[in-house]
Design a protein around this motif. Structure first.
Motif, PDB file in Angstrom:
ATOM      1  N   ILE A  79    -106.931 -51.353  37.724  1.00  0.00           N
ATOM      2  CA  ILE A  79    -107.591 -52.613  37.371  1.00  0.00           C
ATOM      3  C   ILE A  79    -106.780 -53.378  36.328  1.00  0.00           C
ATOM      4  CG2 ILE A  79    -109.649 -53.629  36.323  1.00  0.00           C
ATOM      5  CD1 ILE A  79    -111.255 -51.334  37.661  1.00  0.00           C
ATOM      6  N   GLN A  80    -106.252 -52.680  35.330  1.00  0.00           N
ATOM      7  CA  GLN A  80    -105.433 -53.333  34.301  1.00  0.00           C
ATOM      8  C   GLN A  80    -104.247 -54.055  34.936  1.00  0.00           C
ATOM      9  OE1 GLN A  80    -105.593 -54.116  31.207  1.00  0.00           O
ATOM     10  NE2 GLN A  80    -106.920 -52.677  30.201  1.00  0.00           N
ATOM     11  N   THR A  81    -103.568 -53.383  35.810  1.00  0.00           N
ATOM     12  CA  THR A  81    -102.379 -53.940  36.441  1.00  0.00           C
ATOM     13  C   THR A  81    -102.713 -55.156  37.296  1.00  0.00           C
ATOM     14  OG1 THR A  81    -101.306 -51.771  36.462  1.00  0.00           O
ATOM     15  CG2 THR A  81    -100.451 -53.415  37.995  1.00  0.00           C
ATOM     16  N   ALA A  82    -103.778 -55.080  38.066  1.00  0.00           N
ATOM     17  CA  ALA A  82    -104.108 -56.142  39.012  1.00  0.00           C
ATOM     18  C   ALA A  82    -104.813 -57.341  38.388  1.00  0.00           C
ATOM     19  CB  ALA A  82    -104.981 -55.574  40.136  1.00  0.00           C
ATOM     20  N   LEU A  83    -105.683 -57.104  37.410  1.00  0.00           N
ATOM     21  CA  LEU A  83    -106.542 -58.182  36.905  1.00  0.00           C
ATOM     22  C   LEU A  83    -106.299 -58.584  35.454  1.00  0.00           C
ATOM     23  CD1 LEU A  83    -109.894 -57.020  38.527  1.00  0.00           C
ATOM     24  CD2 LEU A  83    -108.255 -58.667  39.418  1.00  0.00           C
ATOM     25  N   GLN A  84    -105.482 -57.836  34.721  1.00  0.00           N
ATOM     26  CA  GLN A  84    -105.239 -58.092  33.307  1.00  0.00           C
ATOM     27  C   GLN A  84    -106.529 -58.530  32.584  1.00  0.00           C
ATOM     28  OE1 GLN A  84    -102.545 -60.446  35.043  1.00  0.00           O
ATOM     29  NE2 GLN A  84    -101.521 -58.551  35.490  1.00  0.00           N
ATOM     30  N   PRO A  85    -107.530 -57.666  32.582  1.00  0.00           N
ATOM     31  CA  PRO A  85    -108.829 -58.062  32.020  1.00  0.00           C
ATOM     32  C   PRO A  85    -108.811 -58.270  30.511  1.00  0.00           C
ATOM     33  CG  PRO A  85    -108.826 -55.728  32.550  1.00  0.00           C
ATOM     34  CD  PRO A  85    -107.527 -56.279  33.051  1.00  0.00           C
ATOM     35  N   LEU A  86    -109.682 -59.162  30.076  1.00  0.00           N
ATOM     36  CA  LEU A  86    -109.931 -59.356  28.648  1.00  0.00           C
ATOM     37  C   LEU A  86    -110.614 -58.111  28.092  1.00  0.00           C
ATOM     38  CD1 LEU A  86    -110.216 -61.308  26.153  1.00  0.00           C
ATOM     39  CD2 LEU A  86    -112.455 -61.892  27.092  1.00  0.00           C
ATOM     40  N   HIS A  87    -111.471 -57.509  28.916  1.00  0.00           N
ATOM     41  CA  HIS A  87    -112.179 -56.285  28.538  1.00  0.00           C
ATOM     42  C   HIS A  87    -112.349 -55.435  29.788  1.00  0.00           C
ATOM     43  CE1 HIS A  87    -114.952 -53.710  26.291  1.00  0.00           C
ATOM     44  NE2 HIS A  87    -115.649 -53.661  27.406  1.00  0.00           N
ATOM     45  N   LEU A  88    -112.182 -54.137  29.630  1.00  0.00           N
ATOM     46  CA  LEU A  88    -112.377 -53.190  30.728  1.00  0.00           C
ATOM     47  C   LEU A  88    -113.052 -51.955  30.173  1.00  0.00           C
ATOM     48  CD1 LEU A  88    -111.919 -52.152  33.621  1.00  0.00           C
ATOM     49  CD2 LEU A  88    -109.653 -51.367  32.870  1.00  0.00           C
ATOM     50  N   ASP A  89    -114.123 -51.561  30.831  1.00  0.00           N
ATOM     51  CA  ASP A  89    -114.834 -50.345  30.453  1.00  0.00           C
ATOM     52  C   ASP A  89    -115.102 -49.561  31.731  1.00  0.00           C
ATOM     53  OD1 ASP A  89    -116.136 -48.506  28.843  1.00  0.00           O
ATOM     54  OD2 ASP A  89    -118.030 -49.596  28.842  1.00  0.00           O
ATOM     55  N   VAL A  90    -114.545 -48.365  31.828  1.00  0.00           N
ATOM     56  CA  VAL A  90    -114.729 -47.488  32.977  1.00  0.00           C
ATOM     57  C   VAL A  90    -115.448 -46.242  32.486  1.00  0.00           C
ATOM     58  CG1 VAL A  90    -113.596 -46.168  34.797  1.00  0.00           C
ATOM     59  CG2 VAL A  90    -112.635 -48.373  34.077  1.00  0.00           C
ATOM     60  N   VAL A  91    -116.646 -45.989  33.036  1.00  0.00           N
ATOM     61  CA  VAL A  91    -117.478 -44.881  32.585  1.00  0.00           C
ATOM     62  C   VAL A  91    -117.735 -43.927  33.753  1.00  0.00           C
ATOM     63  CG1 VAL A  91    -119.696 -44.234  31.568  1.00  0.00           C
ATOM     64  CG2 VAL A  91    -118.600 -46.386  30.896  1.00  0.00           C
ATOM     65  N   ASP A  92    -117.392 -42.672  33.556  1.00  0.00           N
ATOM     66  CA  ASP A  92    -117.689 -41.635  34.549  1.00  0.00           C
ATOM     67  C   ASP A  92    -119.152 -41.230  34.374  1.00  0.00           C
ATOM     68  OD1 ASP A  92    -117.948 -39.397  36.165  1.00  0.00           O
ATOM     69  OD2 ASP A  92    -116.127 -38.430  35.431  1.00  0.00           O
ATOM     70  N   GLU A  93    -119.999 -41.618  35.310  1.00  0.00           N
ATOM     71  CA  GLU A  93    -121.417 -41.307  35.250  1.00  0.00           C
ATOM     72  C   GLU A  93    -121.798 -40.152  36.172  1.00  0.00           C
ATOM     73  OE1 GLU A  93    -123.395 -45.472  33.833  1.00  0.00           O
ATOM     74  OE2 GLU A  93    -123.371 -45.111  35.989  1.00  0.00           O
TER      75      GLU A  93
END
Length: 106
Positions: free
Chosen positions: A11-25
């Motif tokens: 996701i970082q590479t493709a979208l260069q997000p301002l914020h990214l949070d990935v949670v393993d639920e």
């Protein structure tokens, strides 16, 4: 590299997000320890400006197709523009408790 890190990197590479949070639920579900099968993703990106919600989700599904093919079972997506992120107070909604999925007695 574990699934969480692969998702973040993709996701970082493709979208260069301002914020990214990935949670393993996965721990919230009836899966074996270490399953890495259920994730919640919050992506705040300017690339979502003017893009319908369904298209944002399609983009994320396409980006993560490889993970979905090899064990990623569930993906909760919050795909927001920076303006939406700020309007929502800068936090993703809490996920509801697992209802048992296909293994639930009914």
């Amino acid at each position: 590299m574990n699934r969480k890190h692969r998702i973040e990197e993709t996701i970082q590479t493709a979208l260069q997000p301002l914020h990214l949070d990935v949670v393993d639920e996965s721990y919230m579900h009836a899966v074996p320890p270490g399953a890495e099968s259920h994730f919640k993703v919050l992506v705040v990106s300017e690339t979502f400006e003017g893009v319908a919600l369904i298209e944002r989700h399609r983009r994320l599904n396409a980006l993560l197709d490889g993970e979905l093919q090899v064990g990623l079972h569930a993906l909760t997506m919050h795909t927001w523009t920076p303006a939406e992120w700020y309007a929502k107070g800068g936090a993703a909604p809490e996920s509801p408790p697992c209802q048992g999925g296909s293994g639930a007695a009914g």
